[in-house]
Design an enzyme around this catalytic site. Structure first.
Site, mmCIF file in Angstrom:
data_model
loop_
_atom_site.group_PDB
_atom_site.id
_atom_site.type_symbol
_atom_site.label_atom_id
_atom_site.label_comp_id
_atom_site.label_asym_id
_atom_site.label_seq_id
_atom_site.Cartn_x
_atom_site.Cartn_y
_atom_site.Cartn_z
ATOM 1 N N SER A 146 -11.980 -2.088 10.451
ATOM 2 C CA SER A 146 -11.147 -1.638 9.340
ATOM 3 C C SER A 146 -10.459 -0.320 9.704
ATOM 4 C CB SER A 146 -11.994 -1.510 8.076
ATOM 5 O OG SER A 146 -11.174 -1.412 6.934
ATOM 6 N N LYS A 204 -5.889 1.494 -19.240
ATOM 7 C CA LYS A 204 -6.666 2.628 -18.736
ATOM 8 C C LYS A 204 -8.093 2.212 -18.407
ATOM 9 C CE LYS A 204 -7.288 6.873 -17.581
ATOM 10 N NZ LYS A 204 -6.637 7.391 -16.368
#
Length: 318
Positions: A149, A201
């Protein structure tokens, strides 16, 4: 019979002898305690002196004049802010190495499972900048146990990549994970109160059902970052890549397989690269380390915390 008489004669000789013996034993115990106290103080002083010496050696061992050599910078662990493998530390080590006149080449030795794409991007960008600024100084990435990664994201900025045959390489992908506890609050009888300003949110809130719009947004976000990752790999490796789309699927491969797929150029260690590729077997470590006083204070603080915790545990305080 004599002892019996002394006890029974009413003069108090037995009591005086006992008090004298108790006082003498107390004095001897105090003397032994002082002697052990002095011993442990000297031992502590010797330990701190040795620790300071070792830290000083580590800080200044490579600070003297150097002839031609190969520079080494280590990238170890998770790539994240504040960690040993954070961008600030790695970039500082690379800058120090490239700025040294007697450096023939720089080896970035990577042993990392990945981490923050932002931090990995910072390091990749800085390697690109340094290679352009110092075109006569090559940089080689050497993979130790793993460069997955973000670790591989950094490696592709190098001129060439080396690895061991058993190294783990790849994991070119992006992930975000969490848990879902929908209904769990009702089962345990807990009322949850959530207040938000903004329709999304509470994105990925584990106690709410997965919203399809939010899930699509997250997938798009991950795809964008994945696309950036793929572009960086293609730019760094170019036509050396021999595999197809499976290279970008998140899979990992051994060093042997990575050479065949074009993810790695050749098998070899840092010593091999310095000796056989660079031609300068003398390796000098430029890995950035915090100053010895900061490291000492950190260690001292940790030791005090452990000692305090142990003391509290012994006294039964929680």
């Amino acid at each position: 019979m004599r002892k019996k008489e002394e006890i029974d004669d009413g003069t108090g000789a037995w009591e005086r002898r006992m008090l004298r013996d108790i006082a003498t034993a107390g004095l001897k115990e105090q003397r032994r305690a002082r002697q052990w106290g002095i011993f442990f103080k000297l031992l502590t002083f010797a330990y701190l002196t040795a620790l300071l010496y070792l830290l000083w050696q580590g800080e200044y061992a490579d600070s003297g004049p150097k002839g031609k050599h190969t520079a080494l910078v280590d990238l170890k662990g998770v790539i994240a802010p504040g960690e040993e493998a954070g961008a600030d530390n790695v970039v500082q080590g690379l800058r120090d190495a490239f700025e040294e006149d007697n450096v023939e080449a720089v080896i970035l030795r990577i042993n990392s499972p990945g981490g923050s794409p932002v931090q990995a991007g910072y390091i990749n960008d800085e390697i690109t900048r340094l290679r352009e600024k110092y075109p006569e100084t090559p940089l080689y990435a050497v993979i130790a146990d793993i460069a997955a990664s973000g670790g591989y994201y950094v490696a592709v900025a190098a001129d060439r990549i080396y690895a061991d045959k058993a190294s783990l390489v790849g994991s070119i992908g992006v992930r975000m994970d969490g848990f879902g506890f929908v209904g769990a609050m009702d089962k345990v009888g807990v009322e949850r109160r959530l207040f938000v300003a903004g329709d999304h949110k509470a994105l990925l809130d584990p106690f709410l059902p997965l919203d399809k719009l939010e899930a699509g947004h997250i997938r798009k976000l991950l795809e964008d970052i994945h696309g950036q990752f793929i572009e960086v790999v293609r730019q760094g490796r170019g036509d050396r890549l021999a595999g197809g789309d499976e290279l970008f699927s998140g899979l990992i491969w051994t060093g042997d397989e990575s050479v065949q797929l074009g993810l790695v150029d050749e098998l070899g260690s840092a010593g091999y690269v310095a000796r056989e590729v660079v031609g300068e077997e003398d390796i000098v470590d430029y890995t950035y380390k915090r100053d010895w006083l900061t490291r000492l204070s950190d260690r001292f603080g940790s030791a005090v915390a452990r000692g305090l915790e142990s003391r509290l545990f012994e006294t039964g305080i929680r």
